[in-house]
Design an enzyme around this catalytic site. Sequence first.
Site: not given
Length: 630
Positions: A311, A362
């Site tokens: 993330d 990401e």
Amino acid sequence: MKKFSLISDYDVYLFKEGTHTRLYDKLGSHVIELNGKRYTFFAVWAPHADYVSLIGDFNEWDKGSTPMVKREDGSGIWEVLLEGDLTGSKYKYFIKNGNYEVDKSDPFAFFCEQPPGNASVVWKLNYRWNDSEYMKKRKRVNSHDSPISIYEVHVGSWRRVPEEGNRFLSYRELAEYLPYYVKEMGFTHVEFLPVMEHPFYGSWGYQITGYFAPTSRYGTPQDFMYLIDKLHQEGIGVILDWVPSHFPTDAHGLAYFDGTHLYEYEDWRKRWHPDWNSFVFDYGKPEVRSFLLSSAHFWLDKYHADGLRVDAVASMLYLDYSRKEWVPNIYGGKENLEAIEFLRKFNESVYRNFPDVQTIAEESTAWPMVSRPTYVGGLGFGMKWNMGWMNDTLFYFSKDPIYRKYHHEVLTFSIWYAFSENFVLPLSHDEVVHGKGSLIGKMPGDYWQKFANLRALFGYMWAHPGKKLLFMGGEFGQFKEWDHETSLDWHLLEYPSHRGIQRLVKDLNEVYRREKALHETDFSPEGFEWVDFHDWEKSVISFLRKDKSGKEIILVVCNFTPVPRYDYRVGVPKGGYWREIMNTDAKEYWGSGMGNLGGKEADKIPWHGRKFSLSLTLPPLSVIYLKHEG
């Protein structure tokens, strides 16, 4: 409390070098056997503490009764050995540094007390796995030229029990439903929003305090293993969201751990993350790198995960990310050189030890070579989310079809960079929260057109180069924004419009998995060829997808207005019959049922620079796939 340690000199060497990947076998709490007797060993890293003691329900949380002993090798690790098997006991570390006193959860705990409690729990990770068949073949399941279609799930809100106070499903209850639903829908992988222990449910798991513990909200570590085991037994891969970018400042967590900024940067301009009110890991500290590497390896090792989706990578890469005041690197630049080095080492280590898994970034900027090997200067990730495609595509589809012709280049631009990375096309949870509305809520037009637009979006997405990711609820056209406090609106499946969307996603997955031309070359420019992207006036685009051999060819034609197009001619490279294998306007999907009667024979009429062409009927707001059958 005899002199014993699980930690060798070599462990300390690797720990201090920043390359230890199995600290979870050494630090934290471990039940061991010595001379036929059971003991529980505890170890914690707190180099600047003056005094550390173990407190728990076994000593009535008394700060003076179980002092820990600091190792004399300069590692900063404190240890203690207690008699007996303390499995199930709650505990914390009492840490004193001058006038600073605090009770800390164990950073390496395998299990935690249910929130809002935050004590650690002594736990064993014994579990008998039944996924050996899957583990043998998973190299194929997770490979770049295999179909990868990911169903993104938040454990707490996929389904609930309204009759029992709207409670969560446990991991084991979820294991009775989710694997079969995902298999039935044709997805290849499930990606869980972070399951690592987090104090605030509303963070969706992105503010982690327990980097080695699945959240106890839904059950025990073994219960979570059982869920992954069941998914594997159905042939479904499991990707876990993992957050090495930042951590919350809760008093019991990692922040200010031993009375100093131990896990986080010392300088507040690097330490503080303004977007999330959280702290950033100090990637320059070898022991912190060992902690994070061990966490990543832990989920792949002990929980058989097939991949880690990392993330907020952009926030790690840039020192000025969301910051007005920031500290430049040694060359005066804004790149966080320590984070870059950590990410490269993380990917090298993961792929060296677990060659059959994938790491997915990401990363929301145009940082080059995120999913390229480190030996050519890349970051070493296996894949990267294509945020550019997602933003442009949702922008285009949100426009009234009458205005789409003025935004045609937004749609076609993605192909110019589609093969610069190994891309995943993400319609994730981030697109259906914070007032952004649901996917179908973004679509223009009346009720019928909203569904037709969403079907066309999915048809286009599954044909576009790149692996697929869809957040739960999108697959049946949930109208409401995602709400983590309630279940998805499964009752919508009583309506044929929503059943139609669900059937379409199932069939798209089936076609995507079956047809090599749609998945083998997701990352290769040889697998894509424009037929025509110039018809902006009618908002029609057409392109070919091919397999590695170039022999299997699928023509994709998209009509992004509600105007049906009759006798619409499209150039094709080969004569013979082209069978219609997908039509998003089919009656089964709650479409109008317009189409090409199962396929078309190519005419020997040159068109679009090709020797043959097809005269097609393009249904309104639709995408059709035609496969060359000779």
